[in-house]
Design a protein around this motif. Structure first.
Motif, mmCIF file in Angstrom:
data_model
loop_
_atom_site.group_PDB
_atom_site.id
_atom_site.type_symbol
_atom_site.label_atom_id
_atom_site.label_comp_id
_atom_site.label_asym_id
_atom_site.label_seq_id
_atom_site.Cartn_x
_atom_site.Cartn_y
_atom_site.Cartn_z
ATOM 1 N N GLY A 195 2.628 1.741 -3.358
ATOM 2 C CA GLY A 195 1.748 2.044 -4.483
ATOM 3 C C GLY A 195 1.563 0.897 -5.449
ATOM 4 O O GLY A 195 1.010 1.087 -6.541
ATOM 5 N N VAL A 208 0.835 -1.199 0.000
ATOM 6 C CA VAL A 208 0.000 0.000 0.000
ATOM 7 C C VAL A 208 0.872 1.253 0.000
ATOM 8 O O VAL A 208 0.660 2.192 -0.780
ATOM 9 C CB VAL A 208 -0.952 -0.003 1.220
ATOM 10 C CG1 VAL A 208 -1.645 1.353 1.364
ATOM 11 C CG2 VAL A 208 -1.975 -1.126 1.093
ATOM 12 N N ASN A 235 -6.681 -1.209 0.667
ATOM 13 C CA ASN A 235 -7.153 -0.674 -0.613
ATOM 14 C C ASN A 235 -6.486 -1.359 -1.803
ATOM 15 O O ASN A 235 -6.518 -0.835 -2.919
ATOM 16 C CB ASN A 235 -6.933 0.845 -0.673
ATOM 17 C CG ASN A 235 -5.457 1.235 -0.648
ATOM 18 O OD1 ASN A 235 -4.581 0.367 -0.604
ATOM 19 N ND2 ASN A 235 -5.175 2.537 -0.674
ATOM 20 N N LEU A 236 -5.892 -2.530 -1.583
ATOM 21 C CA LEU A 236 -5.257 -3.263 -2.674
ATOM 22 C C LEU A 236 -6.307 -3.920 -3.575
ATOM 23 O O LEU A 236 -7.407 -4.252 -3.126
ATOM 24 C CB LEU A 236 -4.325 -4.339 -2.120
ATOM 25 C CG LEU A 236 -3.114 -3.859 -1.327
ATOM 26 C CD1 LEU A 236 -2.308 -5.056 -0.832
ATOM 27 C CD2 LEU A 236 -2.233 -2.932 -2.153
ATOM 28 N N ASN A 237 -5.951 -4.112 -4.825
ATOM 29 C CA ASN A 237 -6.767 -4.899 -5.755
ATOM 30 C C ASN A 237 -6.419 -6.376 -5.515
ATOM 31 O O ASN A 237 -5.549 -6.942 -6.172
ATOM 32 C CB ASN A 237 -6.488 -4.505 -7.200
ATOM 33 C CG ASN A 237 -6.973 -3.115 -7.520
ATOM 34 O OD1 ASN A 237 -7.977 -2.656 -6.977
ATOM 35 N ND2 ASN A 237 -6.266 -2.419 -8.396
ATOM 36 N N TYR A 238 -7.105 -6.961 -4.559
ATOM 37 C CA TYR A 238 -6.712 -8.286 -4.078
ATOM 38 C C TYR A 238 -7.596 -9.395 -4.635
ATOM 39 O O TYR A 238 -8.744 -9.179 -5.037
ATOM 40 C CB TYR A 238 -6.755 -8.322 -2.548
ATOM 41 C CG TYR A 238 -8.163 -8.363 -1.975
ATOM 42 C CD1 TYR A 238 -8.850 -9.572 -1.852
ATOM 43 C CD2 TYR A 238 -8.807 -7.202 -1.567
ATOM 44 C CE1 TYR A 238 -10.146 -9.609 -1.351
ATOM 45 C CE2 TYR A 238 -10.088 -7.227 -1.058
ATOM 46 C CZ TYR A 238 -10.760 -8.437 -0.951
ATOM 47 O OH TYR A 238 -12.040 -8.476 -0.454
ATOM 48 N N SER A 252 -0.513 -2.336 -6.526
ATOM 49 C CA SER A 252 -1.933 -2.527 -6.264
ATOM 50 C C SER A 252 -2.434 -3.965 -6.390
ATOM 51 O O SER A 252 -3.374 -4.352 -5.702
ATOM 52 C CB SER A 252 -2.769 -1.640 -7.191
ATOM 53 O OG SER A 252 -2.544 -1.989 -8.545
ATOM 54 N N ARG A 253 -1.819 -4.777 -7.259
ATOM 55 C CA ARG A 253 -2.393 -6.109 -7.540
ATOM 56 C C ARG A 253 -1.724 -7.153 -6.674
ATOM 57 O O ARG A 253 -0.517 -7.388 -6.757
ATOM 58 C CB ARG A 253 -2.225 -6.456 -9.018
ATOM 59 C CG ARG A 253 -3.034 -7.680 -9.450
ATOM 60 C CD ARG A 253 -4.517 -7.398 -9.416
ATOM 61 N NE ARG A 253 -5.304 -8.495 -9.996
ATOM 62 C CZ ARG A 253 -6.007 -9.366 -9.267
ATOM 63 N NH1 ARG A 253 -5.985 -9.295 -7.944
ATOM 64 N NH2 ARG A 253 -6.717 -10.297 -9.870
#
Length: 210
Positions: free
Chosen positions: A101, A98, A146-149, A103-104
């Motif tokens: 920066g 996070v 807020n990660l694209n998990y 994200s995936r």
């Protein structure tokens, strides 16, 4: 070239993920506590970063070295370790991603985590319950980031190549086995689609028997 960083690449599923993504043409970055555990990393010429994920500073240092477009996968686990990595290591990793920066992120846990705890046998709870509880905490930390998990919960892992018959499911009780090679195949498929973001999947292969 697509870049994937694999935490826990020294053995087990992590080592299989390295082989799979390397074969599929990805640039693979392997993160391990002890590179000597997986001599294939050197044989394949895989970029390897050393990290004890229970040490927050080490995790931050490694994440700083990852390109921002990197897709991150973790299969880290520690059965009966003095300091289990399952929760605290993933907490440090999620926070560092996070902050950096990236994200995936795809997290591999196991059947029995979170709401599927009630489906575990008493024998399994006695043998693996502590590790499953640690992994459940890691899932919760990730789900509130807020990660694209994506979270993947495999059944019992067996050595073996991709079978093409593994099944992904959600919100239902499942039990069974699956090969590590098949989990790797399914993970790549999940990373390839935005529809898997913020989703949790179980995976087993009903063609396999105990």
């Amino acid at each position: 070239m697509n870049i994937v960083a694999i935490w826990g690449a020294g053995s087990g599923l992590g080592a299989v993920l390295v082989e799979h993504f390397h074969k599929m043409g990805f640039k693979v970055i392997a993160i391990v506590r002890n590179p000597d555990k997986n001599p294939r990393l050197k044989e394949l010429g895989i970029e390897t970063l050393v990290c004890d994920a229970t040490e927050e500073t080490q995790v931050k240092d490694v994440v700083e070295k990852l390109p921002l477009e990197t897709q991150v996968i973790s299969s880290m686990g520690s059965y009966r370790a003095a300091v289990p990595v399952d929760y605290i290591g993933h907490r440090y990793l999620i926070d560092a991603l996070v902050e950096r920066g990236l994200s995936r992120f795809l997290l591999v846990t196991s059947l029995g985590c979170s709401e599927t705890w009630r489906y575990m046998s008493e024998r399994s709870k006695a043998g693996f319950g502590a590790a499953v509880r640690e992994k459940t905490l890691a899932e919760a930390w990730l789900q509130t980031s807020n990660l694209n998990y994506t979270i993947v919960r495999p059944g019992g892992l067996k050595d073996g190549v991709a079978t093409g018959t593994g099944e992904l499911s959600q919100h239902t009780e499942v039990h069974g086995l699956i090969t590590r090679g098949e989990v790797a195949r399914l993970i790549q498929n999940l990373l390839d689609t935005d529809e898997s973001i913020s989703q949790t999947f179980q995976c087993v292969d009903t063609s396999l028997t105990y």
